[in-house]
Design a protein around this motif. Structure first.
Motif, PDB file in Angstrom:
ATOM      1  N   ILE A  52       0.880  -1.370  -0.401  1.00  0.00           N
ATOM      2  CA  ILE A  52      -0.092  -0.222   0.142  1.00  0.00           C
ATOM      3  C   ILE A  52       0.674   1.363   0.232  1.00  0.00           C
ATOM      4  N   PRO A  53       0.263   2.335  -0.793  1.00  0.00           N
ATOM      5  CA  PRO A  53       1.506   3.207  -0.791  1.00  0.00           C
ATOM      6  C   PRO A  53       1.612   4.002   0.657  1.00  0.00           C
ATOM      7  N   SER A  54       2.377   4.777   0.699  1.00  0.00           N
ATOM      8  CA  SER A  54       3.028   5.162   2.555  1.00  0.00           C
ATOM      9  C   SER A  54       2.200   6.087   2.685  1.00  0.00           C
ATOM     10  N   ILE A  55       1.996   6.632   1.366  1.00  0.00           N
ATOM     11  CA  ILE A  55       0.833   8.014   1.710  1.00  0.00           C
ATOM     12  C   ILE A  55      -0.632   7.560   2.384  1.00  0.00           C
ATOM     13  N   ILE A  56      -0.609   6.288   2.191  1.00  0.00           N
ATOM     14  CA  ILE A  56      -2.075   6.308   2.886  1.00  0.00           C
ATOM     15  C   ILE A  56      -2.213   7.046   3.815  1.00  0.00           C
ATOM     16  N   MET A  57      -1.181   5.878   4.678  1.00  0.00           N
ATOM     17  CA  MET A  57      -0.764   6.254   6.500  1.00  0.00           C
ATOM     18  C   MET A  57      -1.187   7.384   6.564  1.00  0.00           C
ATOM     19  N   SER A  58       0.144   8.379   5.722  1.00  0.00           N
ATOM     20  CA  SER A  58       0.201   9.836   6.383  1.00  0.00           C
ATOM     21  C   SER A  58      -1.795  10.507   6.622  1.00  0.00           C
ATOM     22  N   ILE A  59      -2.307  10.335   5.416  1.00  0.00           N
ATOM     23  CA  ILE A  59      -3.200  10.869   5.089  1.00  0.00           C
ATOM     24  C   ILE A  59      -4.772  10.491   5.938  1.00  0.00           C
ATOM     25  N   GLY A  60      -4.313   9.272   6.532  1.00  0.00           N
ATOM     26  CA  GLY A  60      -5.442   8.921   7.473  1.00  0.00           C
ATOM     27  C   GLY A  60      -5.298   9.020   8.655  1.00  0.00           C
ATOM     28  N   ILE A 419     -17.333  12.677  11.461  1.00  0.00           N
ATOM     29  CA  ILE A 419     -17.327  11.763  11.815  1.00  0.00           C
ATOM     30  C   ILE A 419     -16.493  10.890  10.226  1.00  0.00           C
ATOM     31  N   PHE A 420     -17.295  10.918   9.345  1.00  0.00           N
ATOM     32  CA  PHE A 420     -16.509  10.530   7.842  1.00  0.00           C
ATOM     33  C   PHE A 420     -15.329  10.114   8.110  1.00  0.00           C
ATOM     34  N   LEU A 421     -14.449  11.320   8.259  1.00  0.00           N
ATOM     35  CA  LEU A 421     -12.737  11.507   8.380  1.00  0.00           C
ATOM     36  C   LEU A 421     -12.631  11.636   8.909  1.00  0.00           C
ATOM     37  N   ARG A 422     -12.947  11.000  10.628  1.00  0.00           N
ATOM     38  CA  ARG A 422     -12.982  10.425  11.683  1.00  0.00           C
ATOM     39  C   ARG A 422     -12.411   8.980  11.346  1.00  0.00           C
ATOM     40  N   ASP A 423     -13.438   8.575  10.999  1.00  0.00           N
ATOM     41  CA  ASP A 423     -13.868   7.015  10.799  1.00  0.00           C
ATOM     42  C   ASP A 423     -12.762   6.639   9.176  1.00  0.00           C
ATOM     43  N   LEU A 424     -12.914   7.608   8.040  1.00  0.00           N
ATOM     44  CA  LEU A 424     -11.323   7.146   7.155  1.00  0.00           C
ATOM     45  C   LEU A 424     -10.593   7.492   7.280  1.00  0.00           C
ATOM     46  N   GLY A 425     -10.114   8.256   7.540  1.00  0.00           N
ATOM     47  CA  GLY A 425      -8.395   8.233   8.561  1.00  0.00           C
ATOM     48  C   GLY A 425      -8.504   7.209   9.215  1.00  0.00           C
ATOM     49  N   LEU A 426      -9.486   6.767  10.126  1.00  0.00           N
ATOM     50  CA  LEU A 426      -8.640   5.612  10.792  1.00  0.00           C
ATOM     51  C   LEU A 426      -8.255   4.527  10.781  1.00  0.00           C
ATOM     52  N   VAL A 427      -8.781   4.145   9.247  1.00  0.00           N
ATOM     53  CA  VAL A 427      -9.165   2.985   8.713  1.00  0.00           C
ATOM     54  C   VAL A 427      -7.972   3.119   7.636  1.00  0.00           C
ATOM     55  N   LEU A 428      -7.867   4.211   6.672  1.00  0.00           N
ATOM     56  CA  LEU A 428      -6.159   3.952   6.205  1.00  0.00           C
ATOM     57  C   LEU A 428      -5.234   3.629   7.278  1.00  0.00           C
ATOM     58  N   PHE A 429      -4.850   5.186   8.428  1.00  0.00           N
ATOM     59  CA  PHE A 429      -3.810   5.007   9.476  1.00  0.00           C
ATOM     60  C   PHE A 429      -3.467   3.226   9.438  1.00  0.00           C
ATOM     61  N   LEU A 430      -4.714   1.914   9.773  1.00  0.00           N
ATOM     62  CA  LEU A 430      -5.088   0.916  10.476  1.00  0.00           C
ATOM     63  C   LEU A 430      -4.337   0.333   8.647  1.00  0.00           C
ATOM     64  N   ILE A 431      -4.978   0.077   8.172  1.00  0.00           N
ATOM     65  CA  ILE A 431      -4.186  -0.144   6.700  1.00  0.00           C
ATOM     66  C   ILE A 431      -3.351   0.156   6.630  1.00  0.00           C
ATOM     67  N   GLY A 432      -2.398   1.570   6.656  1.00  0.00           N
ATOM     68  CA  GLY A 432      -1.164   1.720   5.979  1.00  0.00           C
ATOM     69  C   GLY A 432      -0.310   0.981   7.331  1.00  0.00           C
ATOM     70  N   ILE A 433      -0.455   1.313   8.372  1.00  0.00           N
ATOM     71  CA  ILE A 433       0.617   0.471   9.797  1.00  0.00           C
ATOM     72  C   ILE A 433       0.822  -1.374   9.507  1.00  0.00           C
ATOM     73  N   GLY A 434      -0.589  -1.483   8.779  1.00  0.00           N
ATOM     74  CA  GLY A 434      -0.401  -2.912   8.868  1.00  0.00           C
ATOM     75  C   GLY A 434       0.637  -3.976   8.008  1.00  0.00           C
ATOM     76  N   VAL A 435      -0.336  -3.021   6.916  1.00  0.00           N
ATOM     77  CA  VAL A 435       0.283  -4.027   5.750  1.00  0.00           C
ATOM     78  C   VAL A 435       2.471  -3.690   5.716  1.00  0.00           C
ATOM     79  N   LYS A 436       2.742  -3.115   6.720  1.00  0.00           N
ATOM     80  CA  LYS A 436       4.289  -2.243   6.817  1.00  0.00           C
ATOM     81  C   LYS A 436       4.466  -3.350   7.609  1.00  0.00           C
ATOM     82  N   THR A 437       3.517  -3.150   8.734  1.00  0.00           N
ATOM     83  CA  THR A 437       3.945  -4.652   9.938  1.00  0.00           C
ATOM     84  C   THR A 437       3.776  -5.698   9.580  1.00  0.00           C
TER      85      THR A 437
END
Length: 541
Positions: A52-60, A419-437
């Motif tokens: 997953i592009p690393s910027i996804i985590m930053s955007i999240g 609420i939309f930004l918060r929920d989407l951001g949380l999901v994108l961050f978790l995906i970014g850190i999860g794939v990296k991990t």
């Protein structure tokens, strides 16, 4: 076919979100992972080789943290003024406890200092701590930076999962206490909130003076809506003259009403009923004719014959005095003759669509300057500190949330957008850190000390987590939800805050999170380097 799908980053991203939410909705004894399940799916995808592009985590991170800061900003400075030393002490205690646990247990577990530094950062779910530690490792232990990264990858999943489970379980286990805290907070808000009371004029010095001449706001922040003389009830206008025995209705907070009583006269207790010709309407500010203008300059009583008695900006109640300016989205309670109120509504507007619109320009300007601030290095002696992609936007959002606007433009965003930004951001961050991990776990599994690293990471995570909660709840006596918000801030864990808010269905933890977070991120950055220095210089490891 399978390899081709894993190489398609868009399909991988959407698949992780979909599968994560399906798993997250599964409840076991009332407990579910919710959007946090995306983390596990992302780790599995990373192990299988997905990218997953690393910027996804930053955007999240920015999407999640920025609306949190805007919302908390209105109360942040008041909270920090009241409890600033306690919040700073909590951050210092939490970070120090985690660092000491890692240093002391690394010796019997035979974990080298570079790996231990990474494990400390992972268990504290702090990327800034890892970056700081790697910087020190390059000076004191050249060539060992990779071990810190692997230690971080081993400890981070357990650290994050333990925090997310903790903030879900505690409110459920102590649900009665949480409900009692909510009732107490509601009562406190009621005391601080606006009330209407009637007062009889007994001060002879005010006889014959008009409302305009009284200049009441210089003495008490209350607004007068109507007065009774004999059996006749009249709306209060700037040229209304008062006589001894007149009864007026004043609206304001309890302390301000008491000031008015001392000036005006006897408290009559019950309120005067509004006359039939009088209208009381709730109106949202949606017209640019009102936005950014002071009430004293609008001259609403003189121009429209109406009075604004209450003003609500989000969840904050504001006494509408002459020095207060209006903003798009403010809710005001308007009092006046029916025809005057209707005339004012036509000018002021209450277009629901305008209120639901999100000003993308203002939103992105705030995010841009937040991200820019996060990239600026602050040098403290031999230490270089960056607020990062989370700290920079949080600081900017807190300041903008406090002042509420950029120029004449309101920075507040509709609840749906928040609420939309918060929920989407949380999901994108978790995906970014999860794939990296997931990628890094493959490399770390082959290490001979993997079990020792897992034990050390679990110990650091749990000791700092329970110790932090004990201090803030039992010693500092904060309510449970606010305590958990502060713990998330002390561990700089944005995902845990998101889970907490969803669990308790209350945004109040965001305020204590935002109050502790700035101190914690500074402490983690400094301690990340100190950890390596102590381990190599004092302990000789």
């Amino acid at each position: 076919m399978g390899t081709g799908l894993l190489n398609n980053q868009l399909l991988v991203l959407l698949a992780i979100i979909s599968i994560g939410y399906i798993i997250g909705h599964i409840k076991i004894k009332g407990i579910s992972f919710g959007s946090s399940a995306c983390l596990f799916v992302a780790i599995a995808a990373g192990i299988l080789g997905a990218e997953i592009p690393s910027i996804i985590m930053s955007i999240g991170v920015i999407f999640f943290i920025y609306p949190i800061g805007l919302q908390a900003g209105a109360q942040f400075f008041r909270q920090f003024h009241r409890r600033g030393l306690k919040f700073a002490g909590l951050a210092l205690f939490t970070v120090s406890t985690g660092a000491l646990t890692a240093l002391l247990l690394a010796i019997p577990l035979k974990v080298d200092i570079a790996s231990a530094a990474g494990i400390f950062a992972g268990a504290m779910t702090s990327t800034p701590a890892l970056a700081s530690a790697i910087n020190a490792i390059q000076t004191y232990l050249p060539g060992h930076s990779g071990q810190a990264s692997l230690g971080y990858a081993v400890a981070y999943p357990f650290g994050l999962i333990s925090e997310m489970l903790f903030v879900q379980l505690v409110p459920k286990i102590f649900s009665k206490r949480v409900n009692a805290d909510r009732e107490n907070e509601a009562k406190e808000r009621e005391v601080r909130g606006f009330k209407s009371r009637s007062f009889k004029l007994t001060n002879i010095n005010l006889t014959g003076k008009t409302l305009d001449e009284l200049d009441i706001h210089n003495i008490a922040h209350v607004n007068l809506t109507r007065f009774k003389r004999g059996e006749h009830i009249t709306i209060c206008t700037p040229d209304a003259k008062f006589e001894l025995g007149d009864t007026v209705v004043a609206v304001g907070q309890a302390a301000e009403l008491e000031k008015f009583r001392i000036l005006f006269g006897e408290d009559m207790g019950q309120e005067l009923p509004p006359p039939g010709f009088m209208a009381i309407k709730d109106l949202f500010v949606s017209s640019s004719k009102l936005a950014g203008r002071l009430l004293r300059n609008l001259k609403l009583p003189e121009s429209y014959g109406i009075t604004i008695t209450r003003l609500y900006r989000g969840e904050v109640e504001i006494t509408p005095t002459g020095g207060v300016s209006l903003e798009i989205g403010d809710m005001m309670k308007v009092v006046g003759r029916m025809e005057n109120v209707e005339r004012f509504i036509k000018m002021a507007g209450s277009e629901r669509r305008r209120l639901d619109d999100t000003n993308i320009l203002i939103l992105t300007i705030g995010m841009f300057f937040g991200a820019l601030l996060g990239e600026i290095p602050f040098v403290i002696g031999n230490f270089s500190l960056k607020l990062g992609v989370a700290g920079g936007p949080l600081f900017v959002a807190l300041i903008l949330g406090h002042f509420g606007k950029i120029g004449k433009w309101s920075v507040r965003i509709p609840n749906a957008t928040k609420i939309f930004l918060r929920d989407l951001g949380l999901v994108l961050f978790l995906i970014g850190i999860g794939v990296k991990t997931g990628h890094e776990l493959i490399a770390s599994i082959g290490g001979h000390s993997i079990i020792s690293c897992i034990i050390l990471g679990a110990a650091v995570s749990l000791v700092s987590l329970f110790g932090s909660y004990f201090l803030v709840h039992k010693i500092f006596k904060l309510p449970i939800t606010q305590s958990l918000g502060a713990v998330c801030g002390a561990k700089t864990s944005s995902p845990s805050l998101g889970v907490l808010i969803k669990t308790v269905e209350d945004d109040s933890p965001a305020v204590t999170y935002a109050a502790v977070y700035p101190v914690a991120i500074i402490m983690l950055t400094l301690v990340g380097q100190l950890f390596v220095w102590i381990g190599t210089t004092l302990l000789g490891r």
